[in-house]
Design an enzyme around this catalytic site. Structure first.
Site, PDB file in Angstrom:
ATOM      1  N   GLY A 159      25.384  43.896  38.436  1.00 26.24           N
ATOM      2  CA  GLY A 159      24.565  44.457  39.505  1.00 26.24           C
ATOM      3  C   GLY A 159      23.690  45.564  38.918  1.00 26.24           C
ATOM      4  N   ARG A 179      87.302  44.967  -2.064  1.00 26.75           N
ATOM      5  CA  ARG A 179      86.718  43.780  -2.701  1.00 26.75           C
ATOM      6  C   ARG A 179      87.737  43.272  -3.719  1.00 26.75           C
ATOM      7  NH1 ARG A 179      83.105  47.978  -5.879  1.00 26.75           N
ATOM      8  NH2 ARG A 179      84.403  48.146  -7.741  1.00 26.75           N
ATOM      9  N   ALA A 216      71.686  50.282  -1.461  1.00 26.10           N
ATOM     10  CA  ALA A 216      70.881  49.071  -1.282  1.00 26.10           C
ATOM     11  C   ALA A 216      71.749  47.937  -0.751  1.00 26.10           C
ATOM     12  CB  ALA A 216      70.268  48.663  -2.612  1.00 26.10           C
ATOM     13  N   ARG A 247      39.339  32.167  33.151  1.00 27.65           N
ATOM     14  CA  ARG A 247      38.785  32.097  31.792  1.00 27.65           C
ATOM     15  C   ARG A 247      39.750  32.580  30.715  1.00 27.65           C
ATOM     16  NH1 ARG A 247      33.256  35.016  32.101  1.00 27.65           N
ATOM     17  NH2 ARG A 247      33.971  35.655  34.165  1.00 27.65           N
TER      18      ARG A 247
HETATM   19  C1  UD1 Z   1      30.908  42.998  40.306  1.00 27.29           C
HETATM   20  C2  UD1 Z   1      29.835  43.827  41.023  1.00 27.29           C
HETATM   21  C3  UD1 Z   1      28.659  44.022  40.056  1.00 27.29           C
HETATM   22  C4  UD1 Z   1      29.128  44.697  38.799  1.00 27.29           C
HETATM   23  C5  UD1 Z   1      30.267  43.891  38.165  1.00 27.29           C
HETATM   24  C6  UD1 Z   1      30.861  44.654  37.015  1.00 27.29           C
HETATM   25  C7  UD1 Z   1      30.019  43.286  43.374  1.00 27.29           C
HETATM   26  C8  UD1 Z   1      29.454  42.498  44.486  1.00 27.29           C
HETATM   27  N1  UD1 Z   1      29.424  43.132  42.193  1.00 27.29           N
HETATM   28  O1  UD1 Z   1      30.332  41.727  40.082  1.00 27.29           O
HETATM   29  O2  UD1 Z   1      27.671  44.816  40.684  1.00 27.29           O
HETATM   30  O3  UD1 Z   1      28.053  44.837  37.894  1.00 27.29           O
HETATM   31  O4  UD1 Z   1      31.305  43.642  39.118  1.00 27.29           O
HETATM   32  O5  UD1 Z   1      31.768  43.828  36.332  1.00 27.29           O
HETATM   33  O6  UD1 Z   1      30.939  44.026  43.567  1.00 27.29           O
HETATM   34  N2  UD1 Z   1      37.892  40.763  43.096  1.00 27.29           N
HETATM   35  C9  UD1 Z   1      38.880  40.692  44.052  1.00 27.29           C
HETATM   36  N3  UD1 Z   1      38.652  39.999  45.197  1.00 27.29           N
HETATM   37  C10 UD1 Z   1      37.471  39.334  45.423  1.00 27.29           C
HETATM   38  C11 UD1 Z   1      36.472  39.416  44.449  1.00 27.29           C
HETATM   39  C12 UD1 Z   1      36.701  40.148  43.291  1.00 27.29           C
HETATM   40  O7  UD1 Z   1      39.957  41.266  43.865  1.00 27.29           O
HETATM   41  O8  UD1 Z   1      37.345  38.725  46.476  1.00 27.29           O
HETATM   42  C13 UD1 Z   1      38.124  41.528  41.861  1.00 27.29           C
HETATM   43  C14 UD1 Z   1      38.120  40.605  40.658  1.00 27.29           C
HETATM   44  O9  UD1 Z   1      39.449  40.266  40.292  1.00 27.29           O
HETATM   45  C15 UD1 Z   1      37.486  41.458  39.586  1.00 27.29           C
HETATM   46  C16 UD1 Z   1      36.608  42.456  40.350  1.00 27.29           C
HETATM   47  O10 UD1 Z   1      37.040  42.413  41.687  1.00 27.29           O
HETATM   48  O11 UD1 Z   1      38.439  42.214  38.872  1.00 27.29           O
HETATM   49  C17 UD1 Z   1      35.138  42.137  40.236  1.00 27.29           C
HETATM   50  O12 UD1 Z   1      34.876  40.868  40.804  1.00 27.29           O
HETATM   51  P1  UD1 Z   1      33.858  39.841  40.175  1.00 27.29           P
HETATM   52  O13 UD1 Z   1      33.888  38.611  40.978  1.00 27.29           O
HETATM   53  O14 UD1 Z   1      34.063  39.730  38.710  1.00 27.29           O
HETATM   54  O15 UD1 Z   1      32.500  40.603  40.461  1.00 27.29           O
HETATM   55  P2  UD1 Z   1      31.151  40.404  39.694  1.00 27.29           P
HETATM   56  O16 UD1 Z   1      30.434  39.252  40.290  1.00 27.29           O
HETATM   57  O17 UD1 Z   1      31.368  40.401  38.241  1.00 27.29           O
END
Ligand code: UD1
Ligand code: MG
Length: 452
Positions: free
Chosen positions: A142, A425, A365, A16
């Site tokens: 969450g 100069r 200057a 995004r």
């Molecule tokens: C997650 C939380 C949610 C919380 C929210 C806050 C879980 C299951 N859910 O949801 O409860 O309210 O963050 O923003 O944890 N990432 C990885 N590897 C992965 C998946 C994610 O490195 O396989 C990293 C992403 O780059 C990101 C972060 O973990 O920085 C959060 O992942 P994202 O997929 O945004 O989780 P949410 O669904 O937003």
């Protein structure tokens, strides 16, 4: 105190952002977001810091390698959720025993006290500590489900939540802490049997409860845990940082006539009784000592400014500008890699690069330090109490002795001895009455042409 480590999740794609640059390398307050998390981990005393990267995130891996070294990199391939991501750091952590905090590469503004509070919960017997906030719009966050005693029972992802649970506004920031052995044994029980088919880190709370463990949520503000997924949120994070830093500096005794128009970097240091006028930008690496005044529309980076200096309006200080006590840099003056000695002045329209200006010197200057021949850069030295007349070019390498005077409009290519006058100069000449006879002659020619 138990040993501490941090696992920073940064394996997301960040699509995004619509950027060739990986999301976590975008900057807030002049510093890549992932470095904010690294810095936070360091500030709370983490002796190990592991960053979980995607295999495709080569730029992130290179960055982490340069900041923390090779053994800080863990690869998650392919991404299967936040629980899986944390699990991927286990090998890199090796035999580490102690408390672990999970941070995110895209959540730059978390205060150290919030993480300390999570570690405190562990010290007080909690199995898992979770950083929560009251969300204005809980949406896809969450939900933190607490019991009547205020202890955490479960984290329920929005996609799995009942109507009643969705009405809860206390939300999971994602940041949590647990002891290493606890964290990994709980994670080994997490399944991907859920709406997203992912291994949710959040499931460890429910699992810890099943084992009879205590889970605790720590409150913080929504701004503190602002996560960045788009440029809109990047701009919001920047605004939040600027607002926070302005307020801190005002409280510490810095005067700002219009704080909303002054922009700081993550490391800007300003002592009390500095006055900052409107529309001033501080790039990284600026230190300003007490009693200095930064006038409107100035841009500073990598500069050190001593007590009582006056900068601007419209001044530009670049890396390596070192201003000693009471020095003055005025409008449209650019200073780079140059020391300006005590009380020295360059008040108007000058370029001072790769030089050294002695105490009490006056740079007129339009003076230019001609530091570059298209290939290499050279030094210009102006001795103390020297006077450089306006519109002079000092062709480096060159040295002007202490107390010397340079005539205005000079192009100085050779060293000038102390207390000498040097003028380089064309000499001025004068022919009396020449202008009158010129005009008369030209008028005659013009009249003859008209007739013929
Ligand atoms: C997650 C939380 C949610 C919380 C929210 C806050 C879980 C299951 N859910 O949801 O409860 O309210 O963050 O923003 O944890 N990432 C990885 N590897 C992965 C998946 C994610 O490195 O396989 C990293 C992403 O780059 C990101 C972060 O973990 O920085 C959060 O992942 P994202 O997929 O945004 O989780 P949410 O669904 O937003
Ligand atoms: Mg998210």
């Amino acid at each position: 105190m138990a040993a501490r480590a941090a696992i920073i999740l940064a394996a997301g794609q960040g699509t995004r952002m619509k950027s060739a640059l990986p999301k976590v390398l975008h900057s807030v307050g002049g510093r890549p977001m992932v470095d904010w998390s690294v810095d936070l981990a360091r500030r709370v005393g983490c002796e190990r810091i592991i960053v979980v990267c995607s295999p495709a995130g080569i730029a992130v891996q290179d960055h982490v390698r340069s900041v923390l070294g090779e053994d800080a990199i863990a690869i998650q391939d392919p991404p299967q959720g936040t629980g899986h991501a944390v699990g991927c750091a286990k090998e890199a952590l090796g035999p580490f025993q102690g408390d672990i905090v999970v941070l995110y590469g895209d959540t730059p503004l978390i205060p150290a006290v919030a993480v300390e509070a999570l570690f405190d919960e562990l010290a007080n017997g909690a199995s898992v500590g979770v950083l929560g906030f009251d969300a204005a719009e809980p949406g896809s966050y969450g939900r933190l489900i607490t019991n009547h005693a205020g202890d955490l029972e479960a984290i329920v992802e929005a996609k799995e939540a009942s109507e009643e649970q969705l009405a809860v506004t206390f939300c999971n920031s994602g940041v949590m802490a647990a002891r290493a052995e606890n964290l990994f044994s709980l994670l080994s029980k997490v399944t991907n049997d859920n709406a997203k088919g992912e291994y949710y880190l959040t499931d460890i709370v429910g699992l810890a409860r099943e084992d009879g463990g205590l889970c605790r949520a720590v409150h913080c503000s929504e701004t503190d845990v602002l996560g960045v997924n788009s440029r809109v949120e990047l701009a919001q994070a920047e605004t939040a940082f600027q607002t926070r830093r302005r307020e801190e500096l005002l409280i510490e005794g810095v005067t700002m006539t219009n704080p909303e128009t002054v922009f700081f970097s993550y490391d800007t240091m300003i002592e009390n009784d500095v006055i900052i006028e409107p529309n001033v930008v501080f790039g990284p690496g600026v230190y300003v000592r007490s009693g200095a005044r930064i006038r409107a529309f100035s841009h500073l980076e990598g500069a050190q400014i001593s007590n009582g200096c006056e900068i601007g309006p419209y001044a530009r200080l670049r890396p390596g500008a070192v201003l000693e006590e009471g020095a003055k840099i005025g409008n449209f003056v650019e200073v780079k890699k140059t020391r300006i000695g005590k009380g020295a002045k360059a008040n108007h329209l000058a370029y001072l690069g790769d030089g050294d200006v002695g105490a009490g010197a006056n740079i007129g200057a339009g003076t230019i330090f001609c530091n570059y021949d298209g290939f290499l850069k050279y030094q210009t030295r102006v001795g103390k109490n020297a006077f450089v007349g306006s519109n002079s070019s000092l062709v480096a390498p060159v040295s002007i002795g202490d107390g010397a005077i340079i005539g205005s409009g000079s192009v100085i290519t050779k060293d000038v001895e102390p207390d000498a006058l040097s003028v380089a100069r064309g000499r001025q000449m004068q022919k009396s009455g020449w202008a009158t006879s010129f005009r008369d002659k030209m008028a005659e020619i013009k009249a003859a042409k008209k007739k013929g």
